[in-house]
Design a protein around this motif. Sequence first.
Motif, PDB file in Angstrom:
ATOM      1  N   ALA A 187       0.822  -1.211   0.000  1.00  0.00           N
ATOM      2  CA  ALA A 187       0.000   0.000   0.000  1.00  0.00           C
ATOM      3  C   ALA A 187       0.857   1.262   0.000  1.00  0.00           C
ATOM      4  O   ALA A 187       0.551   2.242  -0.688  1.00  0.00           O
ATOM      5  CB  ALA A 187      -0.927   0.000   1.216  1.00  0.00           C
ATOM      6  N   MET A 188       1.964   1.240   0.755  1.00  0.00           N
ATOM      7  CA  MET A 188       2.851   2.416   0.779  1.00  0.00           C
ATOM      8  C   MET A 188       3.503   2.643  -0.573  1.00  0.00           C
ATOM      9  O   MET A 188       3.603   3.772  -1.057  1.00  0.00           O
ATOM     10  CB  MET A 188       3.910   2.222   1.865  1.00  0.00           C
ATOM     11  CG  MET A 188       3.359   2.310   3.291  1.00  0.00           C
ATOM     12  SD  MET A 188       4.553   1.804   4.541  1.00  0.00           S
ATOM     13  CE  MET A 188       5.794   3.050   4.299  1.00  0.00           C
ATOM     14  N   GLU A 189       3.975   1.564  -1.229  1.00  0.00           N
ATOM     15  CA  GLU A 189       4.591   1.704  -2.550  1.00  0.00           C
ATOM     16  C   GLU A 189       3.576   2.182  -3.582  1.00  0.00           C
ATOM     17  O   GLU A 189       3.893   3.019  -4.434  1.00  0.00           O
ATOM     18  CB  GLU A 189       5.182   0.357  -2.986  1.00  0.00           C
ATOM     19  CG  GLU A 189       6.474  -0.003  -2.294  1.00  0.00           C
ATOM     20  CD  GLU A 189       7.610   0.921  -2.698  1.00  0.00           C
ATOM     21  OE1 GLU A 189       8.458   1.206  -1.843  1.00  0.00           O
ATOM     22  OE2 GLU A 189       7.626   1.360  -3.856  1.00  0.00           O
ATOM     23  N   ALA A 190       2.351   1.662  -3.504  1.00  0.00           N
ATOM     24  CA  ALA A 190       1.314   2.093  -4.450  1.00  0.00           C
ATOM     25  C   ALA A 190       0.967   3.560  -4.245  1.00  0.00           C
ATOM     26  O   ALA A 190       0.794   4.318  -5.213  1.00  0.00           O
ATOM     27  CB  ALA A 190       0.067   1.224  -4.285  1.00  0.00           C
ATOM     28  N   GLN A 191       0.880   3.995  -2.987  1.00  0.00           N
ATOM     29  CA  GLN A 191       0.575   5.406  -2.712  1.00  0.00           C
ATOM     30  C   GLN A 191       1.701   6.316  -3.182  1.00  0.00           C
ATOM     31  O   GLN A 191       1.472   7.411  -3.692  1.00  0.00           O
ATOM     32  CB  GLN A 191       0.338   5.589  -1.214  1.00  0.00           C
ATOM     33  CG  GLN A 191      -0.078   7.009  -0.820  1.00  0.00           C
ATOM     34  CD  GLN A 191      -0.322   7.130   0.669  1.00  0.00           C
ATOM     35  OE1 GLN A 191      -0.104   6.181   1.403  1.00  0.00           O
ATOM     36  NE2 GLN A 191      -0.773   8.281   1.099  1.00  0.00           N
ATOM     37  N   VAL A 250      18.199   0.162   1.261  1.00  0.00           N
ATOM     38  CA  VAL A 250      17.584   1.461   1.028  1.00  0.00           C
ATOM     39  C   VAL A 250      16.090   1.335   1.237  1.00  0.00           C
ATOM     40  O   VAL A 250      15.411   0.568   0.555  1.00  0.00           O
ATOM     41  CB  VAL A 250      17.885   1.966  -0.396  1.00  0.00           C
ATOM     42  CG1 VAL A 250      17.180   3.288  -0.642  1.00  0.00           C
ATOM     43  CG2 VAL A 250      19.374   2.113  -0.598  1.00  0.00           C
ATOM     44  N   ASN A 251      15.572   2.062   2.203  1.00  0.00           N
ATOM     45  CA  ASN A 251      14.138   2.121   2.454  1.00  0.00           C
ATOM     46  C   ASN A 251      13.819   3.541   2.908  1.00  0.00           C
ATOM     47  O   ASN A 251      14.106   3.920   4.042  1.00  0.00           O
ATOM     48  CB  ASN A 251      13.724   1.106   3.519  1.00  0.00           C
ATOM     49  CG  ASN A 251      12.214   1.058   3.698  1.00  0.00           C
ATOM     50  OD1 ASN A 251      11.477   1.744   2.978  1.00  0.00           O
ATOM     51  ND2 ASN A 251      11.754   0.272   4.653  1.00  0.00           N
ATOM     52  N   LEU A 252      13.278   4.328   1.993  1.00  0.00           N
ATOM     53  CA  LEU A 252      13.063   5.745   2.273  1.00  0.00           C
ATOM     54  C   LEU A 252      11.985   5.957   3.323  1.00  0.00           C
ATOM     55  O   LEU A 252      11.893   7.035   3.903  1.00  0.00           O
ATOM     56  CB  LEU A 252      12.678   6.471   0.976  1.00  0.00           C
ATOM     57  CG  LEU A 252      13.729   6.426  -0.126  1.00  0.00           C
ATOM     58  CD1 LEU A 252      13.219   7.151  -1.358  1.00  0.00           C
ATOM     59  CD2 LEU A 252      15.036   7.011   0.325  1.00  0.00           C
ATOM     60  N   ASN A 253      11.155   4.953   3.566  1.00  0.00           N
ATOM     61  CA  ASN A 253      10.090   5.090   4.557  1.00  0.00           C
ATOM     62  C   ASN A 253      10.414   4.377   5.863  1.00  0.00           C
ATOM     63  O   ASN A 253       9.523   4.058   6.648  1.00  0.00           O
ATOM     64  CB  ASN A 253       8.772   4.532   3.986  1.00  0.00           C
ATOM     65  CG  ASN A 253       8.321   5.288   2.752  1.00  0.00           C
ATOM     66  OD1 ASN A 253       8.416   6.497   2.698  1.00  0.00           O
ATOM     67  ND2 ASN A 253       7.854   4.557   1.755  1.00  0.00           N
ATOM     68  N   SER A 254      11.703   4.069   6.071  1.00  0.00           N
ATOM     69  CA  SER A 254      12.063   3.306   7.259  1.00  0.00           C
ATOM     70  C   SER A 254      12.078   4.153   8.518  1.00  0.00           C
ATOM     71  O   SER A 254      12.040   3.610   9.616  1.00  0.00           O
ATOM     72  CB  SER A 254      13.444   2.674   7.063  1.00  0.00           C
ATOM     73  OG  SER A 254      14.422   3.678   6.836  1.00  0.00           O
ATOM     74  N   GLY A 255      12.155   5.469   8.408  1.00  0.00           N
ATOM     75  CA  GLY A 255      12.147   6.340   9.578  1.00  0.00           C
ATOM     76  C   GLY A 255      13.394   6.201  10.423  1.00  0.00           C
ATOM     77  O   GLY A 255      13.332   6.152  11.648  1.00  0.00           O
ATOM     78  N   ILE A 315      -3.866  -0.195  -5.227  1.00  0.00           N
ATOM     79  CA  ILE A 315      -3.163  -1.453  -4.968  1.00  0.00           C
ATOM     80  C   ILE A 315      -3.303  -2.428  -6.140  1.00  0.00           C
ATOM     81  O   ILE A 315      -2.313  -3.036  -6.563  1.00  0.00           O
ATOM     82  CB  ILE A 315      -3.669  -2.074  -3.649  1.00  0.00           C
ATOM     83  CG1 ILE A 315      -3.281  -1.162  -2.466  1.00  0.00           C
ATOM     84  CG2 ILE A 315      -3.106  -3.480  -3.448  1.00  0.00           C
ATOM     85  CD1 ILE A 315      -3.765  -1.663  -1.122  1.00  0.00           C
ATOM     86  N   PRO A 316      -4.508  -2.622  -6.739  1.00  0.00           N
ATOM     87  CA  PRO A 316      -4.577  -3.515  -7.922  1.00  0.00           C
ATOM     88  C   PRO A 316      -3.723  -3.011  -9.086  1.00  0.00           C
ATOM     89  O   PRO A 316      -3.088  -3.807  -9.783  1.00  0.00           O
ATOM     90  CB  PRO A 316      -6.079  -3.521  -8.260  1.00  0.00           C
ATOM     91  CG  PRO A 316      -6.768  -3.173  -6.975  1.00  0.00           C
ATOM     92  CD  PRO A 316      -5.867  -2.211  -6.296  1.00  0.00           C
ATOM     93  N   GLN A 317      -3.719  -1.683  -9.310  1.00  0.00           N
ATOM     94  CA  GLN A 317      -2.891  -1.154 -10.400  1.00  0.00           C
ATOM     95  C   GLN A 317      -1.409  -1.414 -10.134  1.00  0.00           C
ATOM     96  O   GLN A 317      -0.649  -1.765 -11.047  1.00  0.00           O
ATOM     97  CB  GLN A 317      -3.143   0.347 -10.556  1.00  0.00           C
ATOM     98  CG  GLN A 317      -4.503   0.690 -11.136  1.00  0.00           C
ATOM     99  CD  GLN A 317      -4.742   2.179 -11.180  1.00  0.00           C
ATOM    100  OE1 GLN A 317      -4.010   2.960 -10.583  1.00  0.00           O
ATOM    101  NE2 GLN A 317      -5.781   2.591 -11.887  1.00  0.00           N
ATOM    102  N   PHE A 318      -0.980  -1.232  -8.871  1.00  0.00           N
ATOM    103  CA  PHE A 318       0.422  -1.458  -8.548  1.00  0.00           C
ATOM    104  C   PHE A 318       0.790  -2.930  -8.695  1.00  0.00           C
ATOM    105  O   PHE A 318       1.880  -3.275  -9.190  1.00  0.00           O
ATOM    106  CB  PHE A 318       0.694  -0.979  -7.119  1.00  0.00           C
ATOM    107  CG  PHE A 318       2.108  -1.172  -6.676  1.00  0.00           C
ATOM    108  CD1 PHE A 318       2.442  -2.146  -5.746  1.00  0.00           C
ATOM    109  CD2 PHE A 318       3.126  -0.392  -7.196  1.00  0.00           C
ATOM    110  CE1 PHE A 318       3.749  -2.332  -5.336  1.00  0.00           C
ATOM    111  CE2 PHE A 318       4.444  -0.566  -6.798  1.00  0.00           C
ATOM    112  CZ  PHE A 318       4.750  -1.548  -5.862  1.00  0.00           C
TER     113      PHE A 318
END
Length: 408
Positions: free
Chosen positions: A22-26, A106-111, A32-35
């Motif tokens: 969901a995070m990658e799709a956003q 590399v994970n830009l959303n890892s905080g 989510i289906p499109q991703f």
Amino acid sequence: MASPGPPGAQPFTPQQIQQMIAMEAQKRGMTIPQFQAFQRQQIEAEAAKAGMSPQQFVQMKQEEARQAFMRQQQQQQQQQQGQGQPQGQQPPGQRPPQGQVQQIPVNLNSGVEPTPAALAVAKFLRSQDLKTRTCIFNGERKDMFKVKRAFRALNSDAYKKTQKKNSLLPKVENDAEARAALQLLPLNMLALRVSKKDPHEGHNHAKTKKEKRVKGLWHVKIEQQQEFDPTMHYVWLFEGPQWKTKMWAALALIAVFTVVLFPLWPFFMRQGVWYGSWGLMGLLGLFFAMAIFRLILFVFTFFLVPPGLWLYPNLFEDVGFFDSFRPFWGWHETKEDIKRKKQEKKARKAAKVAAASDEKVTEAEAKPAGGESTSPPESATSTSVDSAGKSTPAKRHAAPTVEEAVDE
């Protein structure tokens, strides 16, 4: 059932997998289906290139990830055994062995919470002139710098002075310590190594033929191997203090309110704005009149006194305000004039190179003579200077121009 992972790694639960999808799709602006459909298309395309089925391709990638994880674990165990440290601990700022590539997930959303030392290094480098370039990363404009300029800044006297005042900055005395200090940036997600990419990569549509490309503006992607070769580029994820941005935003808001409240201004201020607007309109009209006059003058002189006369030849050039009025007039440049200027410029450069080489030869000849000075050979210098002077003679209509400084 949890998803399988490399040995020793904690498996992901289905809820965590759904959250990551969901995070990658956003982030990509998809549902989510499109991703998921986009991922399937990419896997099928890569599998077709490798001559495999999608299932075989996925299994191959999983096996490669498992082997890479096992190699990394073995290397860490060997380092810990050689240094006598407990397993799972690594000294901060340690540089990997020579020839080993630093693998940083590399994970830009890892905080990731940056360490004080990494923040200190990032703030120092942000304050230095690294000759950053603007790039497009994830649809946003970011600053990008070269590794060699960061090394130069870390080895400078300014860093040594700042390090004495700020104890958080790591000590840098050689290239190894500079590399260790710079390694803090990707480890704390403050800057990451990037490379140029095709902006249409991963899209299903074909590349348009008439696409306008901005010169020097790269579309970049993150590289998993965070190396530090001097020619590599890193993109800043650390923005630094935002007080300047907030200040300009506040000033813009005040300016908007000031314009909106124009009817409430005092009479003398509204009258000043009225006179100022007429003055600006007069300057604009004068500019257009001057442009039309110089065009008419050129058309007349083009047929009467070729190749034509221009007033303010640098009026529309990319120069400063005062340079645009220097020289006051000039003859129109033909192709022969432009070619002659290039030849003269090359001759001047050749003369400088020849003069520098002659000086080096003279110094080398003077050293064996026990320090006695010898006169430099005049033949080589005079020949190089004469070659510049014997270029094509200047024509009557040669237009004087302002030379541009060449960047590094």
